[in-house]
Design an enzyme around this catalytic site. Structure first.
Site, PDB file in Angstrom:
ATOM      1  N   ALA A 249     -12.154 -59.466  13.427  1.00 58.88           N
ATOM      2  CA  ALA A 249     -10.919 -59.298  14.655  1.00 58.88           C
ATOM      3  C   ALA A 249     -10.573 -60.459  15.175  1.00 58.88           C
ATOM      4  CB  ALA A 249     -11.866 -58.406  15.691  1.00 58.88           C
ATOM      5  N   LYS A 250      -9.586 -60.327  15.751  1.00 62.55           N
ATOM      6  CA  LYS A 250      -8.987 -61.700  16.382  1.00 62.55           C
ATOM      7  C   LYS A 250      -7.933 -61.129  17.428  1.00 62.55           C
ATOM      8  CE  LYS A 250      -8.966 -66.004  14.985  1.00 62.55           C
ATOM      9  NZ  LYS A 250     -10.111 -66.482  14.425  1.00 62.55           N
TER      10      LYS A 250
END
Ligand code: NAD
Length: 445
Positions: A134-135
């Site tokens: 994720a980011k």
């Protein structure tokens, strides 16, 4: 005692990881060679092809699972309301909760966040920790915000994406311009919403509230483990091996210090002010003490002054680019003389330069493997939080060693089997691990 009134300057780290920064400034990249999304996708495509990945899984792995964009209204110190944009992208959660940093920066852009989220999926898979990728980020200018404004942005962003967050679903960490202070606010906001303390919702927290011992040194330590593995593989002596390090921040200075402790001779080190070369070896503890006082390596003086460009072209056994992306390109790759390049930074080598380093027979330890020590100890932090049982630093370091060494060997084995370089092999290991789980789980319908 932790100081919970940290000044803004310790929250903002403007020179850290300016990944894809050209994009928002110019609307495009300086050149296609420097576009990290292209860099990641071209390597992904090559590995997928070699693995003969079925088209269905290929399509699944190219598409992020979830993209969230939120508006974040914040009462500023001057009494006005400002509305910021926040993003969170979950690329793939087939192997476990999504893991990835949150950045506060004017250059945050959905395409960038998507690329970096995918990068995290591969990094977690290559070291075989049970996380997806994720980011996230908030488009804001933290350099010009007060601590109070930063706290309100953090809390409102957290509550806006609270549906995705959780120890079993999405676990953030610090990234560009965010730090352990920001993670403490995030953890508190999440805990207030659910009604009890949940410290496993984020990693990179202060040690006083569930952060892991050894996290600060973890990335540099992982760089040392993988670089010494490479020396041994190439039948070169660790003792006396010469090392040049670009970047003297968290990763570079600790990586250099640990390489020296392992018996190597660090002959060059640099930061954004330039570098120093001393064929007899630089005393890294002494250089760290200088930077502690002077903030940079400028004025260090114990050696010959060199530029960052010269450092990359030194005749050394190990070159560690640990500052920023796109420093080894088609323009200078032919002049790199190191036998091993260990990528402490994210994306220091462009995809086009890979082929040149290959031709020259340089052994490259790719970023998704070389700098995965940080996310590995983040995983340890999450495990300790969930178990409510904390390890001593030696245990953290020993377990990190075991994961980094095993991962290096897994990648090396595949590179030998398929006669490909370490980068392609690392992507192949990562993609095949994620693809295997998709095949086992099947497509829910
Ligand atoms: P940092 O901010 O602590 O240090 C960065 C260093 O690079 C500083 O010494 C700075 O002076 C130097 N630098 C900046 N611009 C430069 C330039 N143009 N030329 C030469 N040196 C320059 O950052 P860090 O945490 O050490 O991260 C460095 C790299 O490692 C980044 O690419 C980051 O994404 C990556 N990384 C960091 C971690 C981590 O745990 N800190 C984990 C994985 C990857």
């Amino acid at each position: 005692m932790a100081d919970f009134r940290l000044p803004t300057d310790t929250i903002v780290r403007p020179d850290k990881d300016r990944f894809l920064s050209q994009m928002a400034q110019t609307g495009t990249f300086q050149s296609n060679e420097e576009n990290p999304f292209e860099a990641m996708m071209s390597r992904f495509d090559r590995a997928a092809q070699l693995l003969d990945l079925e088209p269905g899984i290929y399509k699944v792995l190219r598409s992020p699972e979830k993209e969230i964009t939120v508006s974040i209204p914040v009462l500023m110190d001057n009494g006005e309301v400002e509305v910021f944009t926040g993003i969170r992208v979950l690329h793939n959660t087939s192997r476990g909760p999504a893991k990835g940093g949150i950045r506060f920066d004017m250059n945050v852009h959905l395409d960038e966040v998507k690329a970096l989220a995918a990068w995290m999926t591969w990094k977690c898979a290559v070291v075989n920790i049970p996380f997806g990728g994720a980011k996230g980020g908030v488009i804001c200018d933290p350099l010009n915000m007060s601590v109070g404004e930063l706290e309100r942005v953090t809390r409102r962003y957290t509550s806006a994406i609270i549906q995705t967050l959780g120890p079993d679903s999405d676990v953030p960490a610090p990234d560009v311009n965010t730090n352990e202070r920001v993670m403490a606010w995030l953890m508190d906001t999440y805990s207030m919403h659910v009604g009890h303390t949940v410290n496993a919702v984020t990693t990179g927290k202060p040690v006083e509230m569930g952060g892991s011992l050894g996290r600060r040194e973890a990335t540099g330590r992982g760089v040392m483990f993988t670089a010494t593995q490479a020396l041994e593989h190439l039948k070169m002596d660790v003792k006396g091996a010469t090392v040049a390090v670009q970047g003297f921040g968290n990763v570079g200075s600790i990586g250099a210090q640990l390489m020296q402790q392992a018996g190597c001779k660090v002959v060059a080190a640099s930061d954004r002010t330039g570098g120093w070369y001393n064929p007899k070896g630089i005393d890294i503890d002494d250089a760290i003490a200088h930077v502690k006082k002077a903030k940079t390596l400028a004025g260090y003086g114990k050696g010959e002054a060199i530029t960052n460009e010269q450092l990359l072209e030194l005749e050394v056994d190990v070159l560690i680019p640990a500052a920023m992306e796109n420093v080894i390109t088609t323009k200078n790759a032919r002049n790199v003389k190191a036998k091993i390049v260990c990528e402490g930074a994210n994306g220091p080598t462009t995809a086009a330069a890979d082929a040149i380093l290959d031709e020259k027979g340089i052994f490259v330890i790719p970023d998704i493997l070389a700098n995965a020590g940080g996310v590995t100890v983040s995983y340890f932090e999450w495990v300790q939080n969930r178990g409510g049982y904390y390890w001593d630093e030696q245990t953290v370091n020993d377990r990190l060693r075991s994961i980094m060494v095993n991962s290096f060997r897994d990648v090396l084995k595949l590179s030998q089997q398929h006669k490909v370089n370490m980068r392609t092999a690392a992507y192949m290991v990562a993609i095949s691990r994620v693809a295997t789980v998709h095949r086992l789980r099947g497509i829910y319908a």
